[in-house]
Every structure is written in C-alpha cells, then in structure tokens.
Design a protein around this motif. Sequence first.
Motif, short mmCIF file in Angstrom:
data_model
loop_
_atom_site.label_atom_id
_atom_site.label_comp_id
_atom_site.label_asym_id
_atom_site.label_seq_id
_atom_site.Cartn_x
_atom_site.Cartn_y
_atom_site.Cartn_z
N LEU A 198 -0.61 6.35 0.45
CA LEU A 198 -0.82 5.25 0.03
C LEU A 198 -0.75 5.53 -1.44
CD1 LEU A 198 -4.21 4.77 1.86
CD2 LEU A 198 -2.20 3.15 2.22
N PRO A 223 15.52 11.14 -5.70
CA PRO A 223 14.97 10.40 -4.50
C PRO A 223 15.70 8.99 -4.40
CG PRO A 223 13.20 10.20 -6.15
CD PRO A 223 14.39 11.15 -6.60
N GLN A 278 9.59 10.14 8.42
CA GLN A 278 9.42 10.01 7.03
C GLN A 278 8.08 9.92 6.56
OE1 GLN A 278 12.56 7.79 5.07
NE2 GLN A 278 12.33 6.57 6.46
N PHE A 326 -3.16 10.14 0.13
CA PHE A 326 -3.39 9.89 1.70
C PHE A 326 -2.20 9.74 2.21
CE2 PHE A 326 -7.51 8.36 -0.10
CZ PHE A 326 -8.41 9.07 0.76
N ALA A 327 -1.78 10.73 2.89
CA ALA A 327 -0.24 10.74 3.44
C ALA A 327 -0.43 10.69 4.83
CB ALA A 327 0.53 11.69 2.64
N LEU A 328 0.72 10.39 5.42
CA LEU A 328 0.95 10.22 6.89
C LEU A 328 2.59 10.03 7.29
CD1 LEU A 328 1.32 7.03 8.05
CD2 LEU A 328 -1.13 6.82 7.65
N MET A 366 4.84 8.95 4.30
CA MET A 366 4.60 7.89 3.47
C MET A 366 3.07 8.13 2.86
SD MET A 366 5.45 4.58 5.57
CE MET A 366 3.82 4.34 6.38
N ARG A 390 13.44 3.43 -2.38
CA ARG A 390 13.46 2.30 -1.03
C ARG A 390 12.09 1.99 -0.71
NH1 ARG A 390 13.10 7.13 0.24
NH2 ARG A 390 12.79 8.10 2.56
N ASP A 420 8.52 11.09 -1.47
CA ASP A 420 9.61 11.63 -2.24
C ASP A 420 10.01 10.51 -3.26
OD1 ASP A 420 10.81 9.72 -0.82
OD2 ASP A 420 12.80 10.37 -0.74
N TYR A 443 -3.61 -3.70 9.00
CA TYR A 443 -2.34 -2.94 9.22
C TYR A 443 -2.06 -2.65 10.81
CZ TYR A 443 -3.92 -2.20 4.35
OH TYR A 443 -4.33 -2.51 3.05
N PRO A 462 9.17 1.48 1.88
CA PRO A 462 8.77 1.72 3.19
C PRO A 462 9.22 0.57 4.24
CG PRO A 462 7.20 2.38 1.86
CD PRO A 462 8.21 1.54 1.01
N ARG A 463 9.75 0.76 5.42
CA ARG A 463 9.84 -0.26 6.68
C ARG A 463 8.85 -1.19 6.81
NH1 ARG A 463 11.22 1.72 11.52
NH2 ARG A 463 9.58 3.08 11.17
N PRO A 487 0.66 -1.39 -0.05
CA PRO A 487 -0.05 0.18 0.07
C PRO A 487 0.81 1.30 -0.04
CG PRO A 487 0.00 -1.05 2.24
CD PRO A 487 0.80 -1.99 1.26
N PHE A 488 1.94 1.31 0.77
CA PHE A 488 2.76 2.42 0.79
C PHE A 488 4.10 2.60 0.15
CE2 PHE A 488 0.48 2.64 5.10
CZ PHE A 488 -0.02 3.65 5.14
N GLU A 489 4.29 4.12 -0.32
CA GLU A 489 5.48 4.31 -0.86
C GLU A 489 5.64 5.77 0.24
OE1 GLU A 489 7.30 2.84 -2.76
OE2 GLU A 489 5.89 1.37 -3.52
N TYR A 490 7.20 6.05 0.22
CA TYR A 490 7.74 7.10 0.67
C TYR A 490 7.12 8.33 -0.38
CZ TYR A 490 10.39 4.77 4.20
OH TYR A 490 10.65 3.94 5.39
N ASN A 508 -7.03 10.64 -2.93
CA ASN A 508 -7.56 11.59 -1.78
C ASN A 508 -8.58 12.67 -2.58
OD1 ASN A 508 -8.34 12.88 0.32
ND2 ASN A 508 -6.31 13.18 1.18
N ALA A 533 -3.06 6.24 11.19
CA ALA A 533 -3.89 7.12 11.27
C ALA A 533 -3.64 8.51 10.54
CB ALA A 533 -4.40 7.75 12.71
N LEU A 534 -4.60 9.18 9.79
CA LEU A 534 -4.53 10.15 9.21
C LEU A 534 -5.77 11.17 9.05
CD1 LEU A 534 -6.06 10.07 6.00
CD2 LEU A 534 -4.06 8.77 5.49
N ARG A 589 4.11 -4.83 8.66
CA ARG A 589 2.97 -3.95 8.99
C ARG A 589 1.88 -4.26 8.33
NH1 ARG A 589 5.71 1.46 11.09
NH2 ARG A 589 6.35 1.77 8.95
N GLU A 590 1.86 -4.85 7.36
CA GLU A 590 0.64 -5.18 6.56
C GLU A 590 0.38 -6.72 6.46
OE1 GLU A 590 -1.57 -4.29 2.32
OE2 GLU A 590 0.62 -5.07 2.39
N ASP A 642 5.35 8.55 9.27
CA ASP A 642 5.84 7.29 9.94
C ASP A 642 6.58 7.71 11.29
OD1 ASP A 642 6.17 4.61 10.53
OD2 ASP A 642 7.29 4.14 9.17
N ASP A 643 6.71 6.72 12.24
CA ASP A 643 7.55 7.08 13.35
C ASP A 643 8.79 7.53 13.34
OD1 ASP A 643 8.32 4.63 13.09
OD2 ASP A 643 7.25 3.70 14.69
N ASP A 644 9.62 7.31 12.32
CA ASP A 644 10.94 7.72 12.32
C ASP A 644 10.73 9.13 11.28
OD1 ASP A 644 10.04 7.03 9.69
OD2 ASP A 644 12.05 5.61 9.36
#
Lengths: 503, 503
Positions: A97, B21, A93, A85-87, A95, B24, A68, B129, B26-27, A63-66, A131, B86-87, B140-141, A89-91
Amino acid sequence: MSTNENTPENAANMSTETPRPEARKPRGFQDKRAHLIAAERHLVDKVTQVYAQWGFEGLDTGPFEYVDALGKFLPDTDRPNEGVFALEDDDDQWMALRYDHTAPLARFVAENWNNIPKPFRRYSAGPVYRNEKPGPFRFREFIQCDADAVGAAGPAADAEMIAIASEAMQACGAQVGDYAIRVNTRQLLDGVMQAADVKDPNKRLIVLRALDKMDRLGAEGVSELLGGGRKDESGDFTEGAGLNSASIETLLQFAQAGRDTRSETLNALAAIANQNAVGTQGLEDLSAIHDILNGLGVTDQMATFDPAIVRGLEYYTGPVFEAELLKEFKDEKGRLMRFGSVGGGGRYDDLIARFTGELVPATGFSVGISRLAAVLAAEDEGEQKADGPVVVLALQREHMADYCSIAAQLRAIGVKAEVYLGTSGMKAQMKYANRRNAPAVVIVGNQERESGKVTVKDLVAGAKAAADITDNAEWREARPGQFEATREDFAAKIKAVVEANNA
Amino acid sequence: MSTNENTPENAANMSTETPRPEARKPRGFQDKRAHLIAAERHLVDKVTQVYAQWGFEGLDTGPFEYVDALGKFLPDTDRPNEGVFALEDDDDQWMALRYDHTAPLARFVAENWNNIPKPFRRYSAGPVYRNEKPGPFRFREFIQCDADAVGAAGPAADAEMIAIASEAMQACGAQVGDYAIRVNTRQLLDGVMQAADVKDPNKRLIVLRALDKMDRLGAEGVSELLGGGRKDESGDFTEGAGLNSASIETLLQFAQAGRDTRSETLNALAAIANQNAVGTQGLEDLSAIHDILNGLGVTDQMATFDPAIVRGLEYYTGPVFEAELLKEFKDEKGRLMRFGSVGGGGRYDDLIARFTGELVPATGFSVGISRLAAVLAAEDEGEQKADGPVVVLALQREHMADYCSIAAQLRAIGVKAEVYLGTSGMKAQMKYANRRNAPAVVIVGNQERESGKVTVKDLVAGAKAAADITDNAEWREARPGQFEATREDFAAKIKAVVEANNA
C-alpha cells in the motif's frame, strides 16, 4: 420482517459449531463518523481548490505499488523499506500500500513520460498507509493532500510551493500568524557540514538528526549530540557524533542563525554559510526564493528561513520546508497543546532517476489532512445541531405505506426525511429522533387519521422551551413546539421549521 | 535548478550497483486522471445526496477488517473466503482489505451496538477491493456507494431501498425508461424449490445458479442446466441438477412469470407460488412492497418484479433486487453494448448474528460507481474543453519573479493560472499550454517589458479562427485571438475571456 427457513438453522449452527468472531476494529485504523468525514472532506476540498487554482491537475494512482517501485525512500525517516503494508500477488510479485503520494507519482511519471505534459503538475488527495505502531492521534491510515511539479527546475518552482503551502494553511482556516512555513535548503546543510569537516556519511546522518532536534532540545542538548553524546531524562544514552568543539561551534552558530525576517536570516547566514561553493549555492537559492516570495505577496509572517529545519534525510535534494500550526488547542484532558507540523515538502530531483536513470527536477508539498480534521472535528463536537432527518413515527404498522408517502412528500420539497423502521413504541421512537438530531417528528395516530390531520413536533423549539420552563407539569400541558397541520400544508410548515433552524 | 553534491554520486550508484526497477502499475488497478476522478466524484456526490435525503448518515469503516470478522460471505458469489487481499499484521492477526461495505458495517454495528441509534441508517462511499483476475473494465479496486438500514424489519424497509435505488439511478443521470430495478425474494425461490422437491443443498445451489442465467441462456439453456447438463459453444460441459421434467417445468414456469407490470407479475405468481407456506410468505412480502412502492410514486417503469433474479446465494435472506441500466452505448470499437447491472441489494438478516448470535433485520443497496463513471468519462472524452489554467510563459528566466506575480494577479481574481516552470523555449511552452487545455497564455518578452504591456493569446478564439481560415499566411498575419493589455487591465480582460469560454 421476512422469515426464512434457513435462518434459524444457520443461527443455531453458528452458536454450537463455529465460535463467533469478536467484533473488533483492526488496530490503528478509524471508524469515521459523519462529523469527521465532513471535516476531512472540507479540508481536502479547500486544499485541492488552492492546488487547482495554481494549475495542478488531479491524479489518483490507487492504493498499491510494486515494492521494488516504492524503493527505499520513506519521507521524514531514513529507514529503508520499513513501515509498509505488503502482500504477495498471485503472480508472486510483492505489492505494498502506498505510504505517500510521491513514490507512486515517480512511478507514474516514469511509466507515462511520453504522454504527459511537461512540466507535469498534479495534485493528489487520498489515504496513505504506514505500518507503524498505533497510538493516540497516530493512525496507520491517514489522508494526505499533495501538489507536485515534475520537470520544474529552479528556485521559482520552490518559491511557488512555499506560497502554495501558505495559501493552503489559510484555506484550512488558519489566520496569518497562526501558522509558519519554515524554509531551509540541503545545500546550506551540506555547506556547513563541509565547513565543520563532517565527511563520514554516518556522522552526517547523526549531525542532521541532532540539528533537527534544536527545537526540542535547545543548543545545549544538540551540542551534546554533536559531541560526546547525550543522556535523556529516562537515562537512555544517545551516542554523539564525536566532533571537536570548533566544529560543534560552527554547526550551532549555523543552526541558530534563524531570525524574525527572511532578510535578517539571509544576512546572518551570509557570515556563516559562504565558506564553500555548495553553501554559497544554498544562499543564492534562498535569496532567489526570497525575491519570488516577495513578488507573490508571501510575507515574513507567512514564511521564514530556518537553518535548523532538516526533513527527509535521504529524500530531498534542495530547498525543504515545513508547515507548522502555531495555534494552541486543548487536548481531551484540558492541557494546552501545540499542533506542530501539519505538512511539508521540498525538492527531490532523484526520484524519477530511480526508474529512468535521468535526473528530473521536481518539487512538492504535502498537507496531512487527518490530524487537522481530527482536531477540527473535536473542536466542533460541542455544539449539537438539529441537522438530522425529519422522522415520521411509525405508530400503526398497518399504515406503513402512508408513513412512507408522508416522508416522500417532505423529501420532494427538499427536506431530509425518513420513516422509523424499527419495532419499538412511541417513547423509543422519540428517543431515536433525538439521537438522530431530527429537527422535527411527524405523528399520525388514530386521532390524526380520523381528523385527516398530522401532528408535528418541532424538537428544537420543544427543547428550548423545556430548558426555559422549570415546572414540569406546566411544560407537559403546554406541549411547546407541537402543532397540527393538514395533509396539504404539513410539508411546507416543516420546511419552514427546518429553514428557521438552519438560518 | 539547485545542485547537490550527493546527487550525481547517487545516480551513478544506481546505474552501476542496483538494477533500476521497471516503472509499472500493479495489474488490475487504475491510474485515475482528472476526468475520471471528477466523474466518480460527481456520481458519489449525487448518490450520497439521495441517501442523505432519506435519512442515512455517513460512515467510513476504513480499508481493513480482521479476516475472521469478514467471514465467509462474499456477495454475488458463493466462494468462501476467496478473493480478498490479506496480510498478517505484526501481532500475527490476519487482516484483509474490505471487499464490500456491508461486512465492515456488520462488524461496526456489533462492536458499537450500545452507542448507535437503532435502526442504524448509514451510507458509505469508497473503494472496495477484490483479489480477482483483472480484465477490461474489471478492476481490483472499485468504488461502491451503499445505503443500509440495520434494525429495520418488514417490507416497508425493503420497499424504501428499492425506491432509493430508483432515485439513485435518476441522480446518476438515467431517465425513467433507461433503467430498471428488478425485484424478487428468497422466500419465493425457496417456495418454488420446495414445490419442485429440490432439497439437497448442493442441488439448490445448482438450481439457483441455473435460474440466474435465464437472462443469458433463455428457457432452453436453463432447462438443460436443471436437467442433464449443458455443453456451451466452446464445448465445455456444465453438469446439471438432474431434476425430472415435472420439477423442471415448475421451475421454468416460475422463472418466466415476470410481466410488464408488478400487478400482472403478482397475479402470474399467485397461480404458481402459493403451494407452500414459504412461497405464500414471499408473495405477501412482494405484495406489501408493491403497495408501498405505489405510495412512494415508484412506477412499473422504475421497478418490476422478476422471479429470475437470484443474487448472493448465501447472503440474502429476503427481498433482493438489482439495478440495471438499459441504455446502450458504444465501446471503443464502436460496438453497441448494454451496460447491465450497476447495483443491487436486498435483505440480510443474518450478518450481525455472526458476531452477537442475535438476528438483526437489515436491508441495503449498493451502486457500483466505478463502472458507471468509466463509461461517463469515456462518453465525455470527445469534447475538449479549455478548462485548464492560464499559462504565463517564462521567456526570460531572469524575470521569474515578475512572471510569478503576473500569475498571482490572475489567481487573486479567481482565474486558475500558473507560470511555465520547464526549461524549454517558446514553441514548447505554447505546446504545453495547449496540452493543459489553457484558455489563454500571457507573454511578456523584451518588447512588452519595454512598452510596459503584456500580450495575451486567447487560445480558444485562436483555434477557432485557425479552423475557419484556410490561408495559412493570412492567418499568421492576422494573429486572431491575440491582443495587448496593460499591466493594470490584463487580468480582468483574461477573466472575461475565461468566463466567455465557460458560458
């Protein structure tokens, strides 16, 4: 039902202390019921079978990409970095959808360049997220089914994609004549803009957007958008490109050069598009695509050339094409609607270069499964099928173990079956069976338990008889579709009923 | 390859103005290749077929729920509102990606209460997720495949779920003896805590967490956690519940009451758990479940009673159960690993009440597809299959239309086929065919074009012969697996090769 000491307390707490949340679906998303899931699944299977047949291999990038890595490209639009739809991450960065399958593919290819076969042919089927403002038939999650060939240069690769698009339409159930793949190339568009002396990047965008509206506004409307501007029915004014009449004439002649057959269109374009090197390149590419389409048995009825097709302004770098369903259908108000575009694609040689700096030729096609499936499911909803489970009524709760093993006997010979697990009486249980589209119910009450038999109600036969017989009293007497069976033979008899319904 | 005037400019802009960019992933998310997609799909199909057979109907509630609707329940944990992605939507409402299929089901049922058959039996298969720290085999998924019956009261509904769990394990390929469904109920746990005089809610949590570790720490470790606390191997100290030795003894006796057969466990528990009303209720429920499991043919080898099973502390309100794979497998370092828990479920009568205030009995089961599939795919990766497409080599680019139609002839009789679309020479094209697991390649060069024939290389026969023959010169001479065919019969001959490989 099991009791729990904490439960009543919790319920009480909830009603006094915490306000109860409202049960509501997030805007623009669907709850998909069995019917729609099956329709989407069917289409995905059909389309991916076509892709696999052409040598594409499954890949799911998740589902996710960074953010950038997603970059500024949104296909079919020219809005930078909008609509995702962006959020965070806990580091720290960001991400988002995925909004399509192509941007993640570019990231995957760049990341795994040394470990993948090249050309890299992959298909991808799954949800993408936009979105955007939701509306009827406009969802913020929808399923796309893509095939892309990365490291695939030349018109043969594009022609293959067009042939695949045509086959995919047929695999989805469209007959030849019900759909069209419309093909153009960026080189022809660049050539005609050069011939019309349109150089300013902003003006080029305005011109391309104007040409893209040929279908909807006709030559007159497009002419206004190319010149001084256009006021639409609501009174809104759209600024024009401010071109002179010679330039407008050149562009209109080009945009209207589409003919019924690809050869005729190539002839018509030869007179217009051969004025500069890039235009000539475009013509040569289309001509090569035409030859290969002929070799692949793709007729003029399946794929045509249409100079007014624009698509993804900042995205595509060569041939582009659109898959359109011509078939008409009735909307919920009975109005005759045209389905319109259900897919598209083209050549995008820049996408991998964003990561690696090296141009990698690539071409792809994408079908929008969700819209197709929504209409198929709606068309289908009329007919009620008795394709639910057989329901074993639970009339004596002290005999649940027996009811459970009756259902197990049915499942053991391949018949879908369940025991009614609610607490209501017989009438509600019969209603439940009807709502579940049960083909039959099994009844074991006192009488059956004494005689060692079971009663079976064939609900399809019963409903049919009820429709035929007008005298209600007579119908009740006859109990059509109802029969007795032994503990040994009831399962086989019910299986026969189910199979007769499905035949 | 098509040229484009803008492309070089864009590429230049990219390299000078914008930093490129990094490509990479996402973790904690996976790029799933064909193998893994197929393994997951296979398991989802098998499990949902079981669910459908038991009368459950598909429902897909989509990725997002409003955060207030998700609530504080995270199954298998007791952390409130943690671990979600969440977003904020553009209307300032917070949405989160679903962390399971049950919370969205509760929202759906509450929202559509008047329009669904009751009991409502639905299955759901799809990604969930968790915003948790990623690790090996911890994504995480991941895909979960759930069946739930809402409005289903009583032990029969729970027994059915246990039987379904057992059938689902078998459908995934586990033999009887390779897995166990371990069953307990919240009432027994509440009863024994009452008997051990554990009343404080925080202490209850500590006790339940301690009992849950019986499997890993044994009686001694659990005893420490119930008493003064425990220091683990790393030196970390976990505070204990501070119970007296009588209470600890009661709890340990209970947690160790599991026996090989359900009847024996019921007997062992009868001596311990009958000290209060809630414990007795728990015993009665287990006993009723036992009767129905017998009626459903679920043996002691398939499902056992285990008083040390805890699960979802704030979540479940009645019977709970866990599906465990007992089979051992080797990890990438060759170490023998146990698979452990692959699914679980139980009764949760509170979840709908969050929205409506009314208690609605519900019970469900969930299989974690992704972990299962990852291991299946890894087990499978050893054997290389020639299940790729036939590759038509593109040796003379001026004849691409011909190569395309050769591939089309193969596809027309059901053989996966593609034309090599890159720009490399013959050696690289052969290497490509091998990497794609092609069963054969088709070669048409100058010689074949003159003779009107095609050369076919059967790559499976060739590889086999190469493995058998040690003399390299001899092998080159013999060209094993290579044969000539006419334009008329090559497709049928290749189909025979492909079918022989698959046989």
